[in-house]
Design a protein around this motif. Structure first.
Motif, PDB file in Angstrom:
ATOM      1  N   VAL A  63     -54.106  24.474 123.155  1.00  7.55           N
ATOM      2  CA  VAL A  63     -55.310  24.832 122.396  1.00  7.55           C
ATOM      3  C   VAL A  63     -55.474  26.342 122.330  1.00  7.55           C
ATOM      4  O   VAL A  63     -55.795  26.912 121.275  1.00  7.55           O
ATOM      5  N   THR A  64     -55.228  27.023 123.453  1.00  4.41           N
ATOM      6  CA  THR A  64     -55.355  28.488 123.475  1.00  4.41           C
ATOM      7  C   THR A  64     -54.368  29.145 122.525  1.00  4.41           C
ATOM      8  O   THR A  64     -54.726  30.050 121.753  1.00  4.41           O
ATOM      9  N   ILE A  65     -53.121  28.700 122.556  1.00 11.48           N
ATOM     10  CA  ILE A  65     -52.095  29.294 121.693  1.00 11.48           C
ATOM     11  C   ILE A  65     -52.406  29.033 120.223  1.00 11.48           C
ATOM     12  O   ILE A  65     -52.292  29.937 119.376  1.00 11.48           O
ATOM     13  N   ILE A  66     -52.817  27.814 119.886  1.00 13.34           N
ATOM     14  CA  ILE A  66     -53.121  27.494 118.487  1.00 13.34           C
ATOM     15  C   ILE A  66     -54.330  28.282 117.995  1.00 13.34           C
ATOM     16  O   ILE A  66     -54.358  28.754 116.849  1.00 13.34           O
ATOM     17  N   LEU A  67     -55.331  28.473 118.842  1.00 13.54           N
ATOM     18  CA  LEU A  67     -56.487  29.292 118.461  1.00 13.54           C
ATOM     19  C   LEU A  67     -56.077  30.738 118.206  1.00 13.54           C
ATOM     20  O   LEU A  67     -56.512  31.359 117.224  1.00 13.54           O
ATOM     21  N   LEU A  68     -55.224  31.279 119.069  1.00 12.73           N
ATOM     22  CA  LEU A  68     -54.749  32.650 118.876  1.00 12.73           C
ATOM     23  C   LEU A  68     -53.925  32.771 117.598  1.00 12.73           C
ATOM     24  O   LEU A  68     -54.066  33.746 116.843  1.00 12.73           O
ATOM     25  N   LEU A  69     -53.072  31.789 117.337  1.00  9.30           N
ATOM     26  CA  LEU A  69     -52.262  31.808 116.116  1.00  9.30           C
ATOM     27  C   LEU A  69     -53.134  31.687 114.873  1.00  9.30           C
ATOM     28  O   LEU A  69     -52.875  32.341 113.851  1.00  9.30           O
ATOM     29  N   SER A  70     -54.173  30.853 114.932  1.00  2.15           N
ATOM     30  CA  SER A  70     -55.069  30.689 113.786  1.00  2.15           C
ATOM     31  C   SER A  70     -55.857  31.968 113.520  1.00  2.15           C
ATOM     32  O   SER A  70     -56.013  32.387 112.361  1.00  2.15           O
ATOM     33  N   CYS A  71     -56.358  32.598 114.592  1.00  3.70           N
ATOM     34  CA  CYS A  71     -57.070  33.874 114.429  1.00  3.70           C
ATOM     35  C   CYS A  71     -56.151  34.942 113.864  1.00  3.70           C
ATOM     36  O   CYS A  71     -56.551  35.748 113.009  1.00  3.70           O
ATOM     37  N   ASP A  72     -54.895  34.943 114.323  1.00 10.66           N
ATOM     38  CA  ASP A  72     -53.921  35.909 113.809  1.00 10.66           C
ATOM     39  C   ASP A  72     -53.656  35.680 112.329  1.00 10.66           C
ATOM     40  O   ASP A  72     -53.618  36.638 111.537  1.00 10.66           O
ATOM     41  N   PHE A  73     -53.475  34.421 111.940  1.00 12.56           N
ATOM     42  CA  PHE A  73     -53.207  34.122 110.532  1.00 12.56           C
ATOM     43  C   PHE A  73     -54.351  34.604 109.646  1.00 12.56           C
ATOM     44  O   PHE A  73     -54.123  35.243 108.613  1.00 12.56           O
ATOM     45  N   THR A 130     -41.250  41.010 113.531  1.00  9.34           N
ATOM     46  CA  THR A 130     -40.713  40.733 114.866  1.00  9.34           C
ATOM     47  C   THR A 130     -41.260  39.440 115.464  1.00  9.34           C
ATOM     48  O   THR A 130     -40.488  38.632 116.007  1.00  9.34           O
ATOM     49  N   CYS A 131     -42.562  39.230 115.366  1.00  9.88           N
ATOM     50  CA  CYS A 131     -43.173  38.068 116.036  1.00  9.88           C
ATOM     51  C   CYS A 131     -42.680  36.722 115.489  1.00  9.88           C
ATOM     52  O   CYS A 131     -42.391  35.816 116.285  1.00  9.88           O
ATOM     53  N   PRO A 132     -42.550  36.512 114.171  1.00  7.82           N
ATOM     54  CA  PRO A 132     -41.970  35.244 113.716  1.00  7.82           C
ATOM     55  C   PRO A 132     -40.544  35.026 114.210  1.00  7.82           C
ATOM     56  O   PRO A 132     -40.152  33.886 114.502  1.00  7.82           O
ATOM     57  N   MET A 133     -39.764  36.118 114.342  1.00  9.67           N
ATOM     58  CA  MET A 133     -38.408  35.980 114.874  1.00  9.67           C
ATOM     59  C   MET A 133     -38.442  35.502 116.323  1.00  9.67           C
ATOM     60  O   MET A 133     -37.611  34.692 116.746  1.00  9.67           O
ATOM     61  N   ILE A 134     -39.413  36.001 117.083  1.00 10.13           N
ATOM     62  CA  ILE A 134     -39.555  35.557 118.473  1.00 10.13           C
ATOM     63  C   ILE A 134     -39.906  34.075 118.532  1.00 10.13           C
ATOM     64  O   ILE A 134     -39.371  33.327 119.369  1.00 10.13           O
ATOM     65  N   TRP A 135     -40.792  33.617 117.623  1.00  7.76           N
ATOM     66  CA  TRP A 135     -41.157  32.194 117.612  1.00  7.76           C
ATOM     67  C   TRP A 135     -39.976  31.318 117.204  1.00  7.76           C
ATOM     68  O   TRP A 135     -39.841  30.185 117.679  1.00  7.76           O
ATOM     69  N   VAL A 136     -39.113  31.830 116.342  1.00  5.31           N
ATOM     70  CA  VAL A 136     -37.904  31.077 115.992  1.00  5.31           C
ATOM     71  C   VAL A 136     -36.999  30.938 117.209  1.00  5.31           C
ATOM     72  O   VAL A 136     -36.418  29.861 117.461  1.00  5.31           O
ATOM     73  N   ILE A 137     -36.881  32.010 118.003  1.00  7.17           N
ATOM     74  CA  ILE A 137     -36.090  31.940 119.239  1.00  7.17           C
ATOM     75  C   ILE A 137     -36.699  30.919 120.198  1.00  7.17           C
ATOM     76  O   ILE A 137     -35.986  30.128 120.833  1.00  7.17           O
ATOM     77  N   VAL A 153     -46.181  23.206 119.253  1.00  5.33           N
ATOM     78  CA  VAL A 153     -46.808  24.522 119.383  1.00  5.33           C
ATOM     79  C   VAL A 153     -45.929  25.604 118.773  1.00  5.33           C
ATOM     80  O   VAL A 153     -46.393  26.476 118.027  1.00  5.33           O
ATOM     81  N   VAL A 154     -44.641  25.540 119.068  1.00 12.95           N
ATOM     82  CA  VAL A 154     -43.714  26.557 118.571  1.00 12.95           C
ATOM     83  C   VAL A 154     -43.583  26.481 117.056  1.00 12.95           C
ATOM     84  O   VAL A 154     -43.557  27.506 116.365  1.00 12.95           O
ATOM     85  N   VAL A 155     -43.510  25.255 116.529  1.00 15.17           N
ATOM     86  CA  VAL A 155     -43.428  25.095 115.072  1.00 15.17           C
ATOM     87  C   VAL A 155     -44.682  25.638 114.409  1.00 15.17           C
ATOM     88  O   VAL A 155     -44.614  26.257 113.329  1.00 15.17           O
ATOM     89  N   MET A 156     -45.837  25.454 115.034  1.00 18.58           N
ATOM     90  CA  MET A 156     -47.074  26.019 114.497  1.00 18.58           C
ATOM     91  C   MET A 156     -46.992  27.537 114.427  1.00 18.58           C
ATOM     92  O   MET A 156     -47.413  28.157 113.441  1.00 18.58           O
TER      93      MET A 156
END
Length: 204
Positions: A63-73, A130-137, A153-156
């Motif tokens: 939940v924390t990671i998805i909230l951070l990703l949503s705020c970032d988007f 850089t950050c999307p490349m890290i998520w792909v890794i 989570v990673v796919v999100m």
């Protein structure tokens, strides 16, 4: 329909700027936007890396990671792109109910007073790429280590940050045809330079 008339050419790393303008453009004009451009996405990566050490609750981490990703988007799509590099993209529905994607770059002002900061442009594009490349890794790591529960989570992360990356690249270079042409021209120039260098060595 892409808005491509009278737009400011915002280079990825502002390598083509004149030296006389570089000193004026090196300052960060929007420090708050620059901070939050990196804060949410870097925080999501840090939480993903350290969550198993901080807590044993997978749900809390997810939940924390998805909230951070949503705020970032939301922040990158609606705020930081417009302020830091003068680019924006969105979807609109016309009167016939058809959906259109719009990619725009900031209009060039008559006085030239709305040029992008070189420092902000570097921060924006480096963080965006850089950050999307890290998520792909992370995605390959989770797949090969059989951490199936983390794949969602990673796919999100890949989807949300990849969508912003794609949208802003479209804003920068235009349509897919322009992107292909740009890549072809770059490869052609590199091949020509290599050929000229080989001929010069042979002549000498």
């Amino acid at each position: 329909q892409d808005s491509s008339d009278d737009i400011e050419d915002v280079s990825l790393f502002d390598a083509d700027d004149d030296v006389s303008r570089r000193s004026k453009k090196s300052k960060i004009r929007h420090p708050v936007a620059s901070f939050f451009h990196l804060f949410f996405r870097v925080s999501a990566i840090i939480v993903y890396l350290l969550c198993e050490l901080l807590t044993s609750s997978f749900i809390a981490c997810m939940v924390t990671i998805i909230l951070l990703l949503s705020c970032d988007f939301w922040a990158v799509k609606n705020v930081t792109g417009r302020l830091m590099v003068g680019l924006r993209w969105w979807n609109q529905v016309d009167d016939d109910g058809r959906s259109h994607w719009v990619f725009e770059a900031r209009k060039v002002s008559a006085q030239g007073g709305k040029t992008s900061s070189e420092a902000e442009s570097r921060i924006f594009w480096l963080g965006l790429i850089t950050c999307p490349m890290i998520w792909v890794i992370f995605a390959f790591s989770a797949l090969f280590s059989f951490k199936v529960k983390w794949l969602a989570v990673v796919v999100m992360g890949v989807v949300l940050q990849g969508a912003n990356l794609y949208g802003y690249i479209r804003c920068k270079v235009g349509s897919r045809k322009n992107l292909t042409s740009m890549a072809t021209n770059y490869l052609g120039k590199q091949f020509l330079r290599q050929t000229m260098a080989t001929e010069d060595q042979a002549a000498s």
